[in-house]
Design an enzyme around this catalytic site. Structure first.
Site, PDB file in Angstrom:
ATOM      1  N   CYS A  88      -4.803   2.516  -3.513  1.00  0.00           N
ATOM      2  CA  CYS A  88      -3.548   3.022  -2.919  1.00  0.00           C
ATOM      3  C   CYS A  88      -2.405   2.043  -3.176  1.00  0.00           C
ATOM      4  CB  CYS A  88      -3.690   3.306  -1.430  1.00  0.00           C
ATOM      5  SG  CYS A  88      -4.944   4.534  -1.068  1.00  0.00           S
ATOM      6  N   ASP A 104       3.294  -4.373   8.022  1.00  0.00           N
ATOM      7  CA  ASP A 104       2.074  -3.575   7.904  1.00  0.00           C
ATOM      8  C   ASP A 104       0.895  -4.520   8.150  1.00  0.00           C
ATOM      9  OD1 ASP A 104      -0.229  -2.338   7.059  1.00  0.00           O
ATOM     10  OD2 ASP A 104       0.607  -1.553   5.194  1.00  0.00           O
ATOM     11  N   HIS A 153       0.875  -1.186   0.000  1.00  0.00           N
ATOM     12  CA  HIS A 153       0.000   0.000   0.000  1.00  0.00           C
ATOM     13  C   HIS A 153       0.909   1.232   0.000  1.00  0.00           C
ATOM     14  CE1 HIS A 153      -2.712   2.976   1.910  1.00  0.00           C
ATOM     15  NE2 HIS A 153      -3.721   2.184   1.624  1.00  0.00           N
ATOM     16  N   LYS A 203     -10.273  -0.529  10.626  1.00  0.00           N
ATOM     17  CA  LYS A 203     -10.506  -1.758   9.852  1.00  0.00           C
ATOM     18  C   LYS A 203     -10.797  -2.935  10.800  1.00  0.00           C
ATOM     19  CE  LYS A 203      -7.188  -0.202   6.366  1.00  0.00           C
ATOM     20  NZ  LYS A 203      -7.937   0.375   5.265  1.00  0.00           N
ATOM     21  N   GLN A 229      -4.381  -4.974   7.222  1.00  0.00           N
ATOM     22  CA  GLN A 229      -5.394  -5.898   6.718  1.00  0.00           C
ATOM     23  C   GLN A 229      -5.355  -7.236   7.439  1.00  0.00           C
ATOM     24  OE1 GLN A 229      -7.729  -5.025   4.724  1.00  0.00           O
ATOM     25  NE2 GLN A 229      -6.937  -3.095   3.933  1.00  0.00           N
TER      26      GLN A 229
HETATM   27  N1  PLP Z   1      -1.616  -0.511   4.677  1.00  0.00           N
HETATM   28  C1  PLP Z   1      -2.589  -1.254   4.130  1.00  0.00           C
HETATM   29  C2  PLP Z   1      -2.259  -2.631   3.632  1.00  0.00           C
HETATM   30  C3  PLP Z   1      -3.880  -0.749   4.017  1.00  0.00           C
HETATM   31  O1  PLP Z   1      -4.848  -1.486   3.453  1.00  0.00           O
HETATM   32  C4  PLP Z   1      -4.158   0.558   4.511  1.00  0.00           C
HETATM   33  C5  PLP Z   1      -5.508   1.144   4.375  1.00  0.00           C
HETATM   34  O2  PLP Z   1      -6.210   0.901   3.421  1.00  0.00           O
HETATM   35  C6  PLP Z   1      -3.118   1.280   5.098  1.00  0.00           C
HETATM   36  C7  PLP Z   1      -1.860   0.710   5.156  1.00  0.00           C
HETATM   37  C8  PLP Z   1      -3.336   2.643   5.645  1.00  0.00           C
HETATM   38  O3  PLP Z   1      -4.167   2.592   6.762  1.00  0.00           O
HETATM   39  P1  PLP Z   1      -4.735   3.931   7.408  1.00  0.00           P
HETATM   40  O4  PLP Z   1      -5.317   4.731   6.273  1.00  0.00           O
HETATM   41  O5  PLP Z   1      -5.760   3.462   8.360  1.00  0.00           O
HETATM   42  O6  PLP Z   1      -3.608   4.625   8.049  1.00  0.00           O
END
Ligand code: PLP
Length: 414
Positions: free
Chosen positions: A372, A208, A131, A234, A211
């Site tokens: 993203c 990370d 992401h 999430k 998910q």
């Molecule tokens: N990393 C992953 C794999 C994600 O799916 C997301 C959000 O869609 C993020 C990071 C970023 O999360 P946040 O927008 O809650 O900071």
């Protein structure tokens, strides 16, 4: 019936659905089918009530008030730290730093850990399936230090090529950053294996977990990683909540990311000394009610049981995958054998946004776009995909209605 099938059969998603008020609403006159859980998940009544109750009965600032409300607010807020520490099996509660979400957690590591250490010639290793939140912060610190970003490749079916990842762990790599579960492909990466390879080379690994947290049991000690980032919204909790877990010695060696109130021991105009963990990384007034709500979300998920959620979602994913594949001209992105309930797809000759708009008129919420993950879209040579991401409150019946709607609306676009 084998044991796994028995647990899945005993899991009744309709029972849990009634805990989520929003799932009862309709959209454009149709019953809502919410398949955008990887974007943000819906909130159970217990989470909504806990936030509401906090503002009605307890609201005060944390850590600084010498009165009953302040003490109650602080203990409610800090209780979530204990719950989160247990939820990810952190060795110590002080190692859990509250943030606004994964994005802030990763930026904290980029600026406090990586920036002071990186030099020209150093590298940070990521993967094709990251992401933007796990790409751009590293690029920003690379630009400032002369370090470079290196990318471990994936297969067409959306699996990390582990041997290549390990080969790329050269001495110039100063940090590896990998998603536990891909937000587009659903792929669950073999984190223990990756962490072991990093550990034997003394390369810290950031995971990370955005998910992963809603779908998997997380044990940072068993994973053997160094940093773990997650997001509360999430995980059925409020927006603006999240956490970074890191090993104590790393956190202690890192300078603060933000400066301000609450993160200090002493301040003079000449010198400031910093508070102990976790306060050192938590400047200013946090999202107190949000973290109280996140605590309720963790209680909720624990009460259902993460093993049961995982087993049910696997069964639902298998069902959905078969159903999706029955749609003529549908291309699935991400077919790793080990994956979470995320289905990214395109239909031949149909633009993702057009399809998403028509599905919306059928009461169906899916995401369409690049998710993203521009570099992943470039890898597959597409500008965008649709994505149906499921949670434990989704049902086979919704999958059937989704496929029926998809079949209907694609005729309008043909
Ligand atoms: N990393 C992953 C794999 C994600 O799916 C997301 C959000 O869609 C993020 C990071 C970023 O999360 P946040 O927008 O809650 O900071």
């Amino acid at each position: 019936m084998n044991a796994r099938a028995h647990i899945a059969a005993a899991f009744d998603p309709l029972h849990y659905r009634t805990d989520f008020p929003l799932l009862a609403r309709s959209v454009h006159g149709k019953p809502l089918i919410y398949f955008d859980n990887a974007n943000t998940a819906q909130k159970p009544q217990s989470v909504i009530e806990s936030v509401d109750r906090f503002y009605r009965e307890t609201n005060a600032n944390v850590a600084r008030a010498m009165h009953a409300l302040g003490e109650e607010a602080t203990s409610a807020y800090e209780a979530t730290r204990d719950k989160l520490a247990r939820f990810i099996n952190a060795p110590a509660r002080e190692e859990v730093i509250f943030t606004s979400g994964t994005t802030q957690s990763i930026n904290l590591v980029a600026y406090s850990y990586a920036l002071p250490r990186l030099q020209p010639g150093d590298e940070i290793l990521v993967t094709t399936m990251e992401h933007h939140a796990n790409i751009v912060p590293w690029q920003l610190v690379c630009e400032r230090t002369g370090a470079k970003l290196k990318v471990a490749p994936i297969t067409q079916s959306g699996e990390l090529i582990v041997d290549r990842f390990i080969e790329l762990l050269t001495p110039s790599v100063k940090l590896a950053a990998v998603t536990h579960v891909s937000n587009v492909l659903g792929t669950i990466n073999p984190m223990r294996e990756l962490a072991k390879a990093c550990r034997t080379r003394d390369i810290p690994l950031l995971v990370d977990g955005s998910q992963a947290a809603p779908h998997l049991t997380i044990d940072v000690q068993a994973l053997g990683c160094d940093f773990y980032a997650l997001t509360g919204h999430k995980l059925f909790g409020p927006t603006g909540t999240g956490a970074l877990w890191a090993r104590r010695e790393l956190l202690e060696a890192m300078p603060p990311f933000f400066g301000g109130g609450e993160m200090i021991k002493t301040v003079t105009f000449e010198k400031t000394t910093f508070a102990d963990l976790p306060a050192k990384f938590e400047a200013g007034t946090p999202n107190i009610a949000g973290f109280v709500g996140l605590g309720a979300a963790i209680d909720y998920v624990n009460a259902i049981g993460r093993d049961r959620i995982q087993t049910y979602e696997r069964e639902l994913l298998d069902y959905a995958t078969t159903a999706f594949k029955s749609v003529p001209g549908l291309r699935l992105f991400g077919e790793a054998p080990h994956k979470a309930a995320v289905l990214a797809f395109l239909i031949d000759g149909v633009h993702a946004h057009d399809l998403a708009m028509l599905l919306d008129h059928e009461g169906i919420a899916v995401r369409s776009g690049h998710h993203c993950a521009h570099p992943l879209m470039q890898f597959y040579g597409v500008p965008a995909t649709l994505r149906a991401s499921l949670a434990f409150y989704n049902t086979r019946d919704e999958v059937d209605r989704f496929i029926a709607a998809l079949t209907r609306v694609r005729k309008l676009l043909a």
